[in-house]
Write a protein that holds these residues in place. Sequence first.
Motif, PDB file in Angstrom:
ATOM      1  N   ARG A   1       3.513  32.401 -16.522  1.00 12.31           N
ATOM      2  CA  ARG A   1       2.566  31.721 -16.147  1.00 12.31           C
ATOM      3  C   ARG A   1       0.847  32.154 -16.777  1.00 12.31           C
ATOM      4  NH1 ARG A   1       2.890  29.459 -10.034  1.00 12.31           N
ATOM      5  NH2 ARG A   1       4.953  28.867  -9.958  1.00 12.31           N
ATOM      6  N   LEU A   2       0.689  33.315 -16.858  1.00 16.05           N
ATOM      7  CA  LEU A   2      -0.135  33.353 -18.014  1.00 16.05           C
ATOM      8  C   LEU A   2      -0.188  33.161 -19.199  1.00 16.05           C
ATOM      9  CD1 LEU A   2      -0.753  37.136 -16.917  1.00 16.05           C
ATOM     10  CD2 LEU A   2      -2.276  35.442 -16.500  1.00 16.05           C
ATOM     11  N   ARG A   3       1.367  32.485 -19.602  1.00 12.88           N
ATOM     12  CA  ARG A   3       1.147  31.922 -21.559  1.00 12.88           C
ATOM     13  C   ARG A   3       0.879  31.182 -21.315  1.00 12.88           C
ATOM     14  NH1 ARG A   3       5.060  29.600 -22.955  1.00 12.88           N
ATOM     15  NH2 ARG A   3       6.699  30.141 -22.035  1.00 12.88           N
ATOM     16  N   ARG A   4       0.871  29.995 -20.293  1.00 18.09           N
ATOM     17  CA  ARG A   4       1.041  28.445 -19.680  1.00 18.09           C
ATOM     18  C   ARG A   4      -0.486  28.406 -19.812  1.00 18.09           C
ATOM     19  NH1 ARG A   4       5.785  26.934 -16.457  1.00 18.09           N
ATOM     20  NH2 ARG A   4       7.789  27.315 -17.747  1.00 18.09           N
ATOM     21  N   GLY A   5      -0.755  28.987 -19.685  1.00 22.26           N
ATOM     22  CA  GLY A   5      -2.972  29.210 -18.953  1.00 22.26           C
ATOM     23  C   GLY A   5      -3.411  29.027 -19.882  1.00 22.26           C
TER      24      GLY A   5
ATOM     25  N   THR B   1      -2.749  26.607 -21.925  1.00 20.82           N
ATOM     26  CA  THR B   1      -3.501  25.608 -22.253  1.00 20.82           C
ATOM     27  C   THR B   1      -5.097  25.186 -22.280  1.00 20.82           C
ATOM     28  OG1 THR B   1      -2.730  25.167 -20.114  1.00 20.82           O
ATOM     29  CG2 THR B   1      -4.059  23.930 -19.898  1.00 20.82           C
ATOM     30  N   LEU B   2      -5.883  27.131 -22.040  1.00 19.74           N
ATOM     31  CA  LEU B   2      -7.070  26.686 -22.610  1.00 19.74           C
ATOM     32  C   LEU B   2      -6.815  26.545 -23.777  1.00 19.74           C
ATOM     33  CD1 LEU B   2      -9.689  28.388 -22.062  1.00 19.74           C
ATOM     34  CD2 LEU B   2      -8.943  30.717 -22.255  1.00 19.74           C
ATOM     35  N   LYS B   3      -5.772  27.066 -25.145  1.00 23.38           N
ATOM     36  CA  LYS B   3      -6.190  26.713 -26.017  1.00 23.38           C
ATOM     37  C   LYS B   3      -6.303  25.678 -26.677  1.00 23.38           C
ATOM     38  CE  LYS B   3      -4.003  27.796 -30.653  1.00 23.38           C
ATOM     39  NZ  LYS B   3      -3.146  28.430 -31.394  1.00 23.38           N
ATOM     40  N   GLN B   4      -5.596  24.579 -25.932  1.00 30.12           N
ATOM     41  CA  GLN B   4      -5.133  22.709 -26.169  1.00 30.12           C
ATOM     42  C   GLN B   4      -6.825  22.920 -26.042  1.00 30.12           C
ATOM     43  OE1 GLN B   4      -2.882  21.639 -28.146  1.00 30.12           O
ATOM     44  NE2 GLN B   4      -1.973  23.419 -28.138  1.00 30.12           N
ATOM     45  N   ILE B   5      -7.762  22.569 -24.839  1.00 30.64           N
ATOM     46  CA  ILE B   5      -8.749  22.698 -23.879  1.00 30.64           C
ATOM     47  C   ILE B   5     -10.015  22.747 -25.387  1.00 30.64           C
ATOM     48  CG2 ILE B   5     -10.739  22.739 -22.416  1.00 30.64           C
ATOM     49  CD1 ILE B   5      -7.551  22.096 -20.029  1.00 30.64           C
TER      50      ILE B   5
END
Length: 140
Positions: free
Chosen positions: A116-120, A123-127
């Motif tokens: 979940r940390l990796r996915r977060g 997500t932050l990187k994409q934004i």
Amino acid sequence: MVADTFISLWMTAERVDYKHYSSIRGYIGTIARNKAKDWLRTHRGVDLGLDEDIVSADQNLELLVLQKEQQKIVQNTLKELKQEDRSIFTKYYYECMKIEEIAEDLQMNPQTIKTRLRRGRETLKQILLKEGYRSSEIEN
């Protein structure tokens, strides 16, 4: 903390795989981040609120504006995460809890916390990329 970072670099200089790092800056940044996390873990009473203003030692106005903008983006990104994922992200990055502590606190598998940390982070990187940041700015 800066002195501790450079002492650590000096003590581990012989073991550093310089081919792994494109520049020593990344390695020093990693050491500094880990030293800061260690310090924060030992000083649990320190509150790192998400809404606090960022204070810069050099008071460079351009830097302060950029940091404030980045802080807003991170806050908005966290709002886009599911409540449970947001809780994991804030516990790890703002409260400096270890993965095992978070897993125990939320009664979850440590591997699930890591995922979940990796996915977060993804997500932050994409934004951030959508906001116009270059990949090299995000990685550092």
